[in-house]
Design a protein around this motif. Structure first.
Motif, mmCIF file in Angstrom:
data_model
loop_
_atom_site.group_PDB
_atom_site.id
_atom_site.type_symbol
_atom_site.label_atom_id
_atom_site.label_comp_id
_atom_site.label_asym_id
_atom_site.label_seq_id
_atom_site.Cartn_x
_atom_site.Cartn_y
_atom_site.Cartn_z
ATOM 1 N N ALA A 206 0.684 -1.097 -0.010
ATOM 2 C CA ALA A 206 0.142 0.005 0.023
ATOM 3 C C ALA A 206 0.913 1.203 -0.083
ATOM 4 O O ALA A 206 0.372 2.246 -0.610
ATOM 5 C CB ALA A 206 -0.839 -0.034 1.346
ATOM 6 N N ASN A 207 1.871 1.028 0.632
ATOM 7 C CA ASN A 207 2.900 2.186 0.676
ATOM 8 C C ASN A 207 3.278 2.583 -0.730
ATOM 9 O O ASN A 207 3.799 3.706 -1.175
ATOM 10 C CB ASN A 207 3.983 2.103 1.582
ATOM 11 N N LEU A 208 3.887 1.499 -1.570
ATOM 12 C CA LEU A 208 4.209 1.506 -2.702
ATOM 13 C C LEU A 208 3.349 2.195 -3.722
ATOM 14 O O LEU A 208 3.688 2.676 -4.761
ATOM 15 C CB LEU A 208 4.741 0.265 -3.024
ATOM 16 N N LEU A 209 2.027 1.820 -3.480
ATOM 17 C CA LEU A 209 1.078 2.395 -4.361
ATOM 18 C C LEU A 209 0.917 4.015 -4.452
ATOM 19 O O LEU A 209 0.531 4.618 -5.138
ATOM 20 C CB LEU A 209 -0.313 1.648 -4.092
ATOM 21 N N THR A 210 1.160 4.431 -3.196
ATOM 22 C CA THR A 210 1.210 6.028 -2.989
ATOM 23 C C THR A 210 2.455 6.619 -3.106
ATOM 24 O O THR A 210 2.469 7.782 -2.619
ATOM 25 C CB THR A 210 0.690 6.158 -1.667
ATOM 26 N N THR A 211 3.475 5.979 -3.518
ATOM 27 C CA THR A 211 4.748 6.508 -3.719
ATOM 28 C C THR A 211 4.861 7.614 -4.798
ATOM 29 O O THR A 211 3.944 7.804 -5.667
ATOM 30 C CB THR A 211 5.951 5.323 -4.050
ATOM 31 N N GLU A 212 5.763 8.517 -4.834
ATOM 32 C CA GLU A 212 5.963 9.683 -5.725
ATOM 33 C C GLU A 212 6.403 8.801 -7.071
ATOM 34 O O GLU A 212 6.804 7.848 -7.394
ATOM 35 C CB GLU A 212 6.961 10.759 -5.270
ATOM 36 N N ILE A 249 -6.165 -0.920 1.918
ATOM 37 C CA ILE A 249 -5.408 -0.089 3.161
ATOM 38 C C ILE A 249 -5.209 1.038 2.503
ATOM 39 O O ILE A 249 -5.278 2.286 2.934
ATOM 40 C CB ILE A 249 -4.266 -0.786 3.256
ATOM 41 N N SER A 250 -4.944 1.270 1.122
ATOM 42 C CA SER A 250 -4.684 2.576 0.334
ATOM 43 C C SER A 250 -5.629 3.389 0.349
ATOM 44 O O SER A 250 -5.883 4.440 0.518
ATOM 45 C CB SER A 250 -3.807 2.205 -0.989
ATOM 46 N N ARG A 251 -6.793 3.063 -0.147
ATOM 47 C CA ARG A 251 -8.085 3.703 -0.024
ATOM 48 C C ARG A 251 -8.323 4.181 1.271
ATOM 49 O O ARG A 251 -8.919 5.367 1.558
ATOM 50 C CB ARG A 251 -9.170 2.647 -0.485
ATOM 51 N N GLU A 252 -8.277 3.540 2.576
ATOM 52 C CA GLU A 252 -8.532 3.989 3.763
ATOM 53 C C GLU A 252 -7.516 5.119 4.128
ATOM 54 O O GLU A 252 -7.955 5.973 4.768
ATOM 55 C CB GLU A 252 -8.413 2.649 4.720
ATOM 56 N N ARG A 253 -6.775 5.036 3.717
ATOM 57 C CA ARG A 253 -5.507 5.978 3.997
ATOM 58 C C ARG A 253 -5.544 7.394 3.340
ATOM 59 O O ARG A 253 -5.360 8.501 3.694
ATOM 60 C CB ARG A 253 -3.976 5.515 3.587
#
Length: 279
Positions: A206-212, A249-253
């Protein structure tokens, strides 16, 4: 003893097929003779009659072939239940059944003894063949079959046979349903076990999906390692579960906002995973 019985049955079946072949050829000859005689009496010339017969030869041949095939299967391959059909399942009855045209022809010969006119003699033989065949095949045989079905022993055996078949069908259905339920339960247990094991990997993914954007090459490399780990753990199903967990998880964040699904493209080629079609 069993070998001798089997040989006798095979011999009887071959004899029935031979008799049936001869009877059917004789029957068709008689039918053809009646048709030709009727056309001639109606005023058609002989050359026209044979011309019509020539055009119809192929169709007649195909019909005879299908007819022989169907009845050969009935004589040679049908499994008659002797308890339910004590008479019609015997070779003696089947012999009488398939020999009906020949018996009718013999009866016609006997009945026309003394006839002076050749045409009437042949007509009597033909009518005897057709009449006997119709009587045996269309009237007597169905009537005997109906009587057999109404016998107490036959009705009891048939009811028991149908009950056994229904019980076997229900048992097979219950077995299938049980196997499906076991498969779903097993899958649910596997998914539950995977969820605990995959949770830290899902958070990382999930962290990787929101990376720059500048860090996407590094994120893709790390995502490939996570995908390979999921593939080794549980194959395609486990990979899908990890992806879904990461997306959730990404959507929740992000407060419920949609997230770009890079994972579906990053994992292309890992095991059975294939990127979605753009079409």
């Amino acid at each position: 003893m069993d070998g001798t019985t089997g040989d006798n049955r095979m011999t009887a079946r071959r004899a029935l097929r031979l008799i049936h072949l001869v009877s059917t050829v004789w029957f068709m000859l008689c039918v053809g003779g009646i048709v030709v005689a009727a056309l001639h009496q109606a005023g058609f010339h002989w050359w026209l009659i044979f011309s019509l017969s020539g055009h119809s030869a192929l169709v007649i041949f195909l019909l005879i072939s299908l007819y022989l095939f169907a009845l050969f299967r009935g004589v040679g391959g049908a499994q008659h239940i002797e308890v339910e059909h004590p008479l019609t399942s015997t070779h003696y009855y089947m012999g009488l059944y398939v020999a009906a045209p020949l018996i009718g022809g013999i009866a016609g010969i006997v009945g026309m003894i003394g006839a002076q006119n050749t045409g009437k003699f042949l007509l009597g033989i033909t009518l005897g063949t057709l009449g006997t065949t119709f009587t045996v095949w269309v009237i007597i045989d169905p009537l005997i079959g109906l009587i057999e079905m109404l016998l107490p022993a036959s009705r009891k055996h048939r009811a028991e046979r149908l009950a056994r078949a229904e019980a076997e069908r229900r048992a097979r259905k219950e077995r299938r349903e049980q196997l499906i339920a076991e498969a779903f339960a097993r899958e649910a247990r596997e998914r539950q076990g995977w969820e605990e094991h995959l949770k830290p990997h899902a958070e990382h993914l999930a962290n990787l999906l929101t990376t720059e954007a500048s860090s996407l090459p590094r994120a893709e490399k790390e995502a490939l390692d996570l995908g390979a780990t999921a593939w080794r753990l549980g194959g395609l199903t486990c990979m899908r579960q990890l992806r879904d967990m990461a997306i959730t998880i990404s959507r929740e964040r992000c407060g419920g906002k949609d997230v770009v699904d890079y994972v579906s493209y990053w994992w292309d080629g890992i095991g059975d995973w294939r990127r979605p079609s753009l079409g």
